[in-house]
Design an enzyme around this catalytic site. Sequence first.
Site, mmCIF file in Angstrom:
data_model
loop_
_atom_site.group_PDB
_atom_site.id
_atom_site.type_symbol
_atom_site.label_atom_id
_atom_site.label_comp_id
_atom_site.label_asym_id
_atom_site.label_seq_id
_atom_site.Cartn_x
_atom_site.Cartn_y
_atom_site.Cartn_z
ATOM 1 N N CYS A 1 -31.533 -11.173 7.942
ATOM 2 C CA CYS A 1 -32.527 -10.627 7.014
ATOM 3 C C CYS A 1 -32.750 -9.128 7.190
ATOM 4 O O CYS A 1 -33.443 -8.515 6.387
ATOM 5 C CB CYS A 1 -33.860 -11.341 7.213
ATOM 6 S SG CYS A 1 -34.438 -11.134 8.897
ATOM 7 N N ASP B 1 -34.468 -7.732 9.593
ATOM 8 C CA ASP B 1 -35.695 -7.425 10.323
ATOM 9 C C ASP B 1 -35.369 -6.899 11.724
ATOM 10 O O ASP B 1 -34.296 -7.157 12.252
ATOM 11 C CB ASP B 1 -36.577 -8.675 10.428
ATOM 12 C CG ASP B 1 -37.162 -9.059 9.082
ATOM 13 O OD1 ASP B 1 -37.021 -8.260 8.138
ATOM 14 O OD2 ASP B 1 -37.742 -10.148 8.972
ATOM 15 N N CYS C 1 -40.873 -10.738 9.571
ATOM 16 C CA CYS C 1 -41.708 -11.759 8.955
ATOM 17 C C CYS C 1 -42.707 -12.325 9.966
ATOM 18 O O CYS C 1 -42.639 -12.024 11.161
ATOM 19 C CB CYS C 1 -40.813 -12.877 8.438
ATOM 20 S SG CYS C 1 -40.079 -13.814 9.776
ATOM 21 N N CYS D 1 -35.244 -16.620 12.685
ATOM 22 C CA CYS D 1 -36.236 -15.633 13.107
ATOM 23 C C CYS D 1 -36.471 -15.703 14.612
ATOM 24 O O CYS D 1 -36.913 -14.728 15.206
ATOM 25 C CB CYS D 1 -37.559 -15.850 12.390
ATOM 26 S SG CYS D 1 -37.372 -16.044 10.625
HETATM 27 FE FE1 FES Z 1 -36.351 -11.882 9.206
HETATM 28 FE FE2 FES Z 1 -37.832 -13.856 9.882
HETATM 29 S S1 FES Z 1 -37.169 -13.375 7.872
HETATM 30 S S2 FES Z 1 -36.954 -12.400 11.175
#
Ligand code: FES
Length: 126
Positions: A35, A37, A60, A104
């Site tokens: 994602c 992140d 998230c 995640c």
């Molecule tokens: Fe990226 Fe959870 S959606 S770490």
Amino acid sequence: MPAYSEKVMDHFMNPRNVGEIPDADGMGSVGNPVCGDMMAFYIKVDDGRLSDVKFKTFGCGAAIAVSSMVSEMAKGKTLEEAKGITNADVAEGLDGLPKNKLHCSNLGADALHKAIEDYESRTQEA
Ligand code: FES
């Protein structure tokens, strides 16, 4: 909305150990390929133990809860013990994560381990 455990919600709403350690002994960051992140961990080491652990997570809610749980699990542990914390341990500590959010939980322990590696490479040079 996926069903989160109470523990996940608690760590998401009241994350422990958020922030940076300006004079950290080690720092590690990782990005989630799924994602994009990001998560960064900062550690202080005293007598071979993690005397302080802080994190910053740009991600998230599940990622924030995971970082918070990792920081709690790691604090006070020896370096060896902290290296033994796995992503699966973290997900378990949170009473599980919804399946589509399991990715995640893949960052938390990895970022912590990177911070420990950073500390070890610094102390080897010294
Ligand atoms: Fe990226 Fe959870 S959606 S770490």
